[in-house]
Design a protein around this motif. Structure first.
Motif, PDB file in Angstrom:
ATOM      1  N   LEU A  33       0.827  -1.210   0.000  1.00  0.00           N
ATOM      2  CA  LEU A  33       0.000   0.000   0.000  1.00  0.00           C
ATOM      3  C   LEU A  33       0.861   1.261   0.000  1.00  0.00           C
ATOM      4  O   LEU A  33       0.620   2.190  -0.776  1.00  0.00           O
ATOM      5  N   VAL A  34       1.882   1.292   0.840  1.00  0.00           N
ATOM      6  CA  VAL A  34       2.762   2.462   0.902  1.00  0.00           C
ATOM      7  C   VAL A  34       3.539   2.624  -0.402  1.00  0.00           C
ATOM      8  O   VAL A  34       3.683   3.748  -0.915  1.00  0.00           O
ATOM      9  N   LEU A  35       4.029   1.526  -0.957  1.00  0.00           N
ATOM     10  CA  LEU A  35       4.744   1.611  -2.236  1.00  0.00           C
ATOM     11  C   LEU A  35       3.844   2.115  -3.358  1.00  0.00           C
ATOM     12  O   LEU A  35       4.275   2.882  -4.223  1.00  0.00           O
ATOM     13  N   GLU A  36       2.583   1.704  -3.336  1.00  0.00           N
ATOM     14  CA  GLU A  36       1.630   2.188  -4.339  1.00  0.00           C
ATOM     15  C   GLU A  36       1.395   3.686  -4.178  1.00  0.00           C
ATOM     16  O   GLU A  36       1.311   4.419  -5.155  1.00  0.00           O
ATOM     17  N   HIS A  37       1.302   4.146  -2.939  1.00  0.00           N
ATOM     18  CA  HIS A  37       1.151   5.584  -2.685  1.00  0.00           C
ATOM     19  C   HIS A  37       2.350   6.353  -3.233  1.00  0.00           C
ATOM     20  O   HIS A  37       2.179   7.406  -3.849  1.00  0.00           O
ATOM     21  N   ILE A  38       3.541   5.845  -3.000  1.00  0.00           N
ATOM     22  CA  ILE A  38       4.751   6.512  -3.480  1.00  0.00           C
ATOM     23  C   ILE A  38       4.819   6.487  -5.008  1.00  0.00           C
ATOM     24  O   ILE A  38       5.131   7.505  -5.641  1.00  0.00           O
ATOM     25  N   ALA A  39       4.507   5.351  -5.602  1.00  0.00           N
ATOM     26  CA  ALA A  39       4.626   5.200  -7.059  1.00  0.00           C
ATOM     27  C   ALA A  39       3.634   6.068  -7.825  1.00  0.00           C
ATOM     28  O   ALA A  39       3.924   6.505  -8.939  1.00  0.00           O
ATOM     29  N   THR A  40       2.470   6.316  -7.257  1.00  0.00           N
ATOM     30  CA  THR A  40       1.441   7.065  -7.986  1.00  0.00           C
ATOM     31  C   THR A  40       1.288   8.505  -7.502  1.00  0.00           C
ATOM     32  O   THR A  40       0.372   9.207  -7.930  1.00  0.00           O
ATOM     33  N   PHE A  41       2.206   8.957  -6.653  1.00  0.00           N
ATOM     34  CA  PHE A  41       2.051  10.310  -6.116  1.00  0.00           C
ATOM     35  C   PHE A  41       2.168  11.389  -7.185  1.00  0.00           C
ATOM     36  O   PHE A  41       1.456  12.400  -7.137  1.00  0.00           O
ATOM     37  N   SER A  42       3.034  11.189  -8.164  1.00  0.00           N
ATOM     38  CA  SER A  42       3.173  12.214  -9.211  1.00  0.00           C
ATOM     39  C   SER A  42       1.878  12.355 -10.011  1.00  0.00           C
ATOM     40  O   SER A  42       1.463  13.467 -10.343  1.00  0.00           O
ATOM     41  N   GLN A  43       1.223  11.234 -10.302  1.00  0.00           N
ATOM     42  CA  GLN A  43      -0.071  11.301 -10.996  1.00  0.00           C
ATOM     43  C   GLN A  43      -1.134  11.921 -10.099  1.00  0.00           C
ATOM     44  O   GLN A  43      -1.963  12.705 -10.560  1.00  0.00           O
ATOM     45  N   GLU A  44      -1.099  11.573  -8.823  1.00  0.00           N
ATOM     46  CA  GLU A  44      -2.064  12.150  -7.887  1.00  0.00           C
ATOM     47  C   GLU A  44      -1.887  13.672  -7.813  1.00  0.00           C
ATOM     48  O   GLU A  44      -2.864  14.416  -7.813  1.00  0.00           O
ATOM     49  N   LYS A  46      -0.713  15.614 -10.078  1.00  0.00           N
ATOM     50  CA  LYS A  46      -1.148  16.200 -11.352  1.00  0.00           C
ATOM     51  C   LYS A  46      -2.665  16.266 -11.466  1.00  0.00           C
ATOM     52  O   LYS A  46      -3.231  17.280 -11.863  1.00  0.00           O
ATOM     53  N   TYR A  47      -3.346  15.161 -11.132  1.00  0.00           N
ATOM     54  CA  TYR A  47      -4.782  15.078 -11.381  1.00  0.00           C
ATOM     55  C   TYR A  47      -5.659  15.466 -10.196  1.00  0.00           C
ATOM     56  O   TYR A  47      -6.825  15.775 -10.383  1.00  0.00           O
ATOM     57  N   VAL A  48      -5.134  15.450  -9.001  1.00  0.00           N
ATOM     58  CA  VAL A  48      -5.961  15.751  -7.829  1.00  0.00           C
ATOM     59  C   VAL A  48      -5.564  17.070  -7.196  1.00  0.00           C
ATOM     60  O   VAL A  48      -6.397  17.961  -7.017  1.00  0.00           O
ATOM     61  N   TRP A  49      -4.289  17.212  -6.845  1.00  0.00           N
ATOM     62  CA  TRP A  49      -3.873  18.387  -6.089  1.00  0.00           C
ATOM     63  C   TRP A  49      -3.818  19.650  -6.941  1.00  0.00           C
ATOM     64  O   TRP A  49      -4.039  20.749  -6.422  1.00  0.00           O
ATOM     65  N   LYS A  50      -3.536  19.522  -8.228  1.00  0.00           N
ATOM     66  CA  LYS A  50      -3.456  20.707  -9.090  1.00  0.00           C
ATOM     67  C   LYS A  50      -4.775  21.023  -9.787  1.00  0.00           C
ATOM     68  O   LYS A  50      -4.859  21.992 -10.511  1.00  0.00           O
ATOM     69  N   SER A  51      -5.787  20.219  -9.566  1.00  0.00           N
ATOM     70  CA  SER A  51      -7.086  20.483 -10.186  1.00  0.00           C
ATOM     71  C   SER A  51      -7.972  21.269  -9.213  1.00  0.00           C
ATOM     72  O   SER A  51      -7.613  21.492  -8.063  1.00  0.00           O
ATOM     73  N   LEU A  58     -12.133  15.467  -3.041  1.00  0.00           N
ATOM     74  CA  LEU A  58     -12.169  15.346  -1.582  1.00  0.00           C
ATOM     75  C   LEU A  58     -12.401  13.903  -1.149  1.00  0.00           C
ATOM     76  O   LEU A  58     -11.752  13.411  -0.222  1.00  0.00           O
ATOM     77  N   LEU A  59     -13.321  13.225  -1.820  1.00  0.00           N
ATOM     78  CA  LEU A  59     -13.576  11.825  -1.497  1.00  0.00           C
ATOM     79  C   LEU A  59     -12.344  10.968  -1.776  1.00  0.00           C
ATOM     80  O   LEU A  59     -12.009  10.073  -0.991  1.00  0.00           O
ATOM     81  N   TYR A  60     -11.682  11.238  -2.881  1.00  0.00           N
ATOM     82  CA  TYR A  60     -10.481  10.491  -3.230  1.00  0.00           C
ATOM     83  C   TYR A  60      -9.416  10.640  -2.145  1.00  0.00           C
ATOM     84  O   TYR A  60      -8.854   9.650  -1.665  1.00  0.00           O
ATOM     85  N   VAL A  61      -9.154  11.882  -1.761  1.00  0.00           N
ATOM     86  CA  VAL A  61      -8.134  12.135  -0.742  1.00  0.00           C
ATOM     87  C   VAL A  61      -8.549  11.524   0.590  1.00  0.00           C
ATOM     88  O   VAL A  61      -7.736  10.917   1.283  1.00  0.00           O
ATOM     89  N   TRP A  62      -9.801  11.666   0.952  1.00  0.00           N
ATOM     90  CA  TRP A  62     -10.293  11.104   2.214  1.00  0.00           C
ATOM     91  C   TRP A  62     -10.103   9.583   2.240  1.00  0.00           C
ATOM     92  O   TRP A  62      -9.537   9.036   3.181  1.00  0.00           O
ATOM     93  N   ILE A  63     -10.550   8.910   1.207  1.00  0.00           N
ATOM     94  CA  ILE A  63     -10.457   7.455   1.170  1.00  0.00           C
ATOM     95  C   ILE A  63      -8.997   7.003   1.128  1.00  0.00           C
ATOM     96  O   ILE A  63      -8.594   6.084   1.830  1.00  0.00           O
ATOM     97  N   ARG A  64      -8.208   7.661   0.325  1.00  0.00           N
ATOM     98  CA  ARG A  64      -6.806   7.246   0.158  1.00  0.00           C
ATOM     99  C   ARG A  64      -5.998   7.417   1.433  1.00  0.00           C
ATOM    100  O   ARG A  64      -5.283   6.504   1.848  1.00  0.00           O
ATOM    101  N   TYR A  65      -6.103   8.561   2.092  1.00  0.00           N
ATOM    102  CA  TYR A  65      -5.249   8.825   3.239  1.00  0.00           C
ATOM    103  C   TYR A  65      -5.873   8.423   4.568  1.00  0.00           C
ATOM    104  O   TYR A  65      -5.173   8.048   5.497  1.00  0.00           O
ATOM    105  N   PHE A  66      -7.187   8.461   4.674  1.00  0.00           N
ATOM    106  CA  PHE A  66      -7.823   8.010   5.913  1.00  0.00           C
ATOM    107  C   PHE A  66      -7.654   6.503   6.062  1.00  0.00           C
ATOM    108  O   PHE A  66      -7.364   6.014   7.171  1.00  0.00           O
ATOM    109  N   THR A  67      -7.753   5.775   4.963  1.00  0.00           N
ATOM    110  CA  THR A  67      -7.532   4.338   5.001  1.00  0.00           C
ATOM    111  C   THR A  67      -6.106   4.021   5.429  1.00  0.00           C
ATOM    112  O   THR A  67      -5.882   3.159   6.282  1.00  0.00           O
TER     113      THR A  67
END
Length: 72
Positions: A33-44, A46-51, A58-67
């Motif tokens: 799970l942690v490796l997946e978070h690290i590997a996809t952070f650049s896409q996240e 680009k598509y979540v934090w800069k949008s 908000l739901l994406y961030v909540w589910i991803r980091y609260f989990t």
């Protein structure tokens, strides 16, 4: 002092082994799970934090980091 029968001792050893296996699998899952978070952070980023802020982002961030916070 009460003695433990061989059958009870075997059951206890099996429980300890099962517990150890469960802990190893949990650690492996958290690692993936942690490796997946690290590997996809650049896409996240680009598509979540800069949008624009939206319900979906908000739901994406909540589910991803609260989990992650609950599991770890």
């Amino acid at each position: 002092m009460a003695s433990v029968s061989p059958a009870e001792e075997l059951k206890l050893l099996q429980l300890i082994g099962d517990s150890q296996t469960t802990n190893y699998l949990a650690a492996a899952g958290i690692t993936v799970l942690v490796l997946e978070h690290i590997a996809t952070f650049s896409q996240e980023r680009k598509y979540v934090w800069k949008s624009r802020l939206s319900l979906w982002s908000l739901l994406y961030v909540w589910i991803r980091y609260f989990t992650l916070a609950i599991i770890v």
